[in-house]
Design an enzyme around this catalytic site. Structure first.
Site, PDB file in Angstrom:
ATOM      1  N   LYS A   1       0.841  -1.200   0.000  1.00 20.28           N
ATOM      2  CA  LYS A   1       0.000   0.000   0.000  1.00 20.28           C
ATOM      3  C   LYS A   1       0.876   1.251   0.000  1.00 20.28           C
ATOM      4  CE  LYS A   1      -2.912   2.685   3.164  1.00 20.28           C
ATOM      5  NZ  LYS A   1      -3.498   2.747   4.529  1.00 20.28           N
TER       6      LYS A   1
ATOM      7  N   ASP B   1      -2.294  10.640   3.723  1.00 18.79           N
ATOM      8  CA  ASP B   1      -3.718  10.352   3.844  1.00 18.79           C
ATOM      9  C   ASP B   1      -4.399  11.435   4.673  1.00 18.79           C
ATOM     10  OD1 ASP B   1      -6.211   9.225   3.883  1.00 18.79           O
ATOM     11  OD2 ASP B   1      -5.719   7.725   5.407  1.00 18.79           O
TER      12      ASP B   1
ATOM     13  N   LYS C   1      -9.577  13.535   8.314  1.00 19.01           N
ATOM     14  CA  LYS C   1      -9.077  13.174   9.634  1.00 19.01           C
ATOM     15  C   LYS C   1      -8.948  14.416  10.507  1.00 19.01           C
ATOM     16  CE  LYS C   1      -6.067   9.362   8.048  1.00 19.01           C
ATOM     17  NZ  LYS C   1      -6.562   8.258   8.877  1.00 19.01           N
TER      18      LYS C   1
ATOM     19  N   ASP D   1       1.863   6.482   5.840  1.00 17.95           N
ATOM     20  CA  ASP D   1       0.828   5.591   5.322  1.00 17.95           C
ATOM     21  C   ASP D   1       1.278   4.858   4.069  1.00 17.95           C
ATOM     22  OD1 ASP D   1      -1.606   4.500   5.966  1.00 17.95           O
ATOM     23  OD2 ASP D   1      -2.769   5.885   4.736  1.00 17.95           O
TER      24      ASP D   1
ATOM     25  N   ASP E   1     -11.930   7.614   4.130  1.00 20.48           N
ATOM     26  CA  ASP E   1     -10.724   7.361   4.918  1.00 20.48           C
ATOM     27  C   ASP E   1     -10.401   5.870   4.987  1.00 20.48           C
ATOM     28  OD1 ASP E   1      -8.507   8.078   6.385  1.00 20.48           O
ATOM     29  OD2 ASP E   1      -9.564   8.104   8.310  1.00 20.48           O
TER      30      ASP E   1
ATOM     31  N   GLU F   1      -9.364   4.197   2.492  1.00 16.31           N
ATOM     32  CA  GLU F   1      -8.871   4.256   1.117  1.00 16.31           C
ATOM     33  C   GLU F   1      -7.823   3.203   0.820  1.00 16.31           C
ATOM     34  OE1 GLU F   1      -5.412   5.317   3.023  1.00 16.31           O
ATOM     35  OE2 GLU F   1      -7.442   5.922   3.534  1.00 16.31           O
TER      36      GLU F   1
ATOM     37  N   ARG G   1      -7.666   0.019   1.448  1.00 13.51           N
ATOM     38  CA  ARG G   1      -8.218  -1.215   0.885  1.00 13.51           C
ATOM     39  C   ARG G   1      -8.695  -1.004  -0.551  1.00 13.51           C
ATOM     40  NH1 ARG G   1     -12.440  -1.313   5.721  1.00 13.51           N
ATOM     41  NH2 ARG G   1     -10.602  -0.333   6.632  1.00 13.51           N
TER      42      ARG G   1
END
Length: 462
Positions: free
Chosen positions: A230, A235, A242, A253, A312, A314, A316
């Protein structure tokens, strides 16, 4: 400056002896009277992390270092010493010591090297790490792991401005050049043209175009291994933004991508007999007028329709198209790494990555590998009844749901929907971060599960 020095260098080294309650008496018996008195006056007790620097007969000379250790945790034994001891050259004493097995000694040496790490891209340090004299064989065995760990740490520690999708691509190209691999990329609207819609949807609002990077290496006749990481370089949470404290460390991330890139590098350097594919969906989950909205329905590469319950969730989404593409290659094994959920940290804390797999033998093997190299993992279940938490009334399923229960499991279950039952698959939900300093684990970016998976792959494909 390397924290490890070849024993052939001939430079004088101060001996370090590891001690615990069971070995302390024998260690004291080897000291002279003055050293025993010195030790007594300092109040040294052989507890893990305790340190005694014993003077020699020459003024200002260090004769010996005693360090208290936990014999069950060799990685931590020397991991705090490179910046606690005075600058200089040291070696493990040949007179006793708690660790006698070669594997434990190498872990202690590795702990020293990992404890000597500092991220110095944006600041300089006057103090240099102390160095440890080791055998050439130990350097050959450990240097690839040291370099790979430092690569993960450096990438995760680097702010997003200097570690965006382009820089992830550059890191992969550097590995490709070093190992004569090939790289293919789909960037921006090419993702739509080549049917990677969820990667595009997550990254389209950023001024830095989203991309999928594919590295291929090895003989076509070898077993196929796909490693997926990933690569969400920052993010914001998207339109489901967030809060400030949740966004503060989101430069990390892309930690899953860092793990995947470093592991691919280890596989190629070791020349494991595999046909390797590395896939990194690299995006920035930003906010703009064209940002992905809650409630949108995306038809994924695999043909499933997914309702965006939360922008959020995102990670996956970028992974599901990469996994679908990986499955098309009919590999022997797919392994994915992701800083996927805070729920995994709530369940297991910051030091234990959550392992999910659809094969019990795979879990048993990698966990055994993790225990041998002291790189811990903990398996969580793919509890399929929880799929109901991702139900959607307008699409095949959603990327998240209203329940806060079992968040790491539901995220893994989402990914599993893109992996057929016949496909061997493993998923690691990792924190990729140390909140504070521990021996061998300085604050900041961290490789978690990297050594465990490399040991596992080395054994599986040996």
């Amino acid at each position: 400056m390397s924290p490890l020095i070849d024993r052939k260098s001939g430079k004088r080294a101060v001996p370090i002896e590891t001690v615990d309650a069971g070995s302390m008496a024998a260690a004291e018996a080897r000291l002279d009277t003055a050293q025993r008195k010195w030790l007594q006056s300092t109040g040294f007790r052989p507890k893990p992390g305790a340190l005694a620097v014993l003077p020699g007969s020459v003024p200002g000379e260090i004769a010996l270092v005693l360090v208290g250790v936990d014999r069950h945790n060799p990685m931590a034994a020397l991991g705090g010493l490179p910046f606690r001891l005075p600058e200089g050259i040291y070696e493990l004493s040949s007179d006793g010591g708690v660790f006698t097995e070669r594997e434990h000694i190498e872990l202690a040496i590795l702990g020293w090297a990992l404890g000597a790490y500092r991220f110095d891209r944006y600041r300089s340090y006057e103090r240099k790490a102390a160095q440890l004299v080791v055998t050439p064989a130990a350097i050959r065995a450990l240097q690839p792991l040291i370099d790979a760990t430092a690569e993960v740490r450096d990438m995760v520690n680097t702010p997003t401005e200097d570690m965006g999708p382009e820089q992830l691509s550059q890191a992969i190209h550097e590995h490709a050049k070093a190992h004569k691999a090939t790289v293919q990329e789909w960037v921006g609207d090419d993702l739509i043209k080549h049917n990677f819609p969820t990667i595009h949807a997550v990254g389209r609002a950023s001024h830095r175009a989203p991309r999928l990077i594919e590295l291929t290496w090895g003989k076509a006749s070898s077993p196929k291994l796909v490693i997926v990481g990933k690569g969400v370089c920052f993010d914001t949470g998207g339109l489901d933004i967030k809060p400030a404290d949740g966004m503060r460390w989101m430069k990390k991330d892309m930690g899953g991508a860092a793990h995947a890139i470093a592991l691919a590098g280890l596989v190629m350097k070791a020349k494991l007999p595999v046909r390797l594919t590395l896939l990194v969906p690299a995006v920035e989950n930003a906010i703009a007028g064209n940002a992905m909205r809650p409630g949108e329905v995306i038809r994924t590469r695999a043909g499933h329709t997914v309702e965006v319950d939360n922008t959020d969730a995102e990670g996956r989404l970028v992974l599901c198209d990469a996994l679908a593409y990986a499955v098309e290659q009919s590999p022997d094994l797919i392994v994915d790494f992701a800083t996927l959920t805070g729920a995994a940290r709530v369940a297991l804390g910051p030091e234990l990555p959550a392992l999910f797999t659809n094969r019990d033998p795979l879990a048993d093997h990698v966990i055994s590998s993790a225990e041998r190299v002291h790189d811990p993992l903990w398996r969580l279940p793919l509890w399929r009844p929880y799929r109901r938490m991702l139900e959607s009334y307008v699409a095949d399923f959603a990327n998240a749901g209203p329940s806060r229960h079992a968040g790491a499991i539901t995220a893994a279950l989402y990914l599993e929907r893109f992996v057929p039952d016949s496909q061997n698959w493993m998923h690691l939900d990792t924190y990729a971060w140390n909140d504070g300093d521990r021996p061998a684990h300085p604050r900041g970016g961290e490789a978690q599960g990297l050594r465990a998976f490399f040991r596992f792959l080395s054994e599986r494909y040996s």
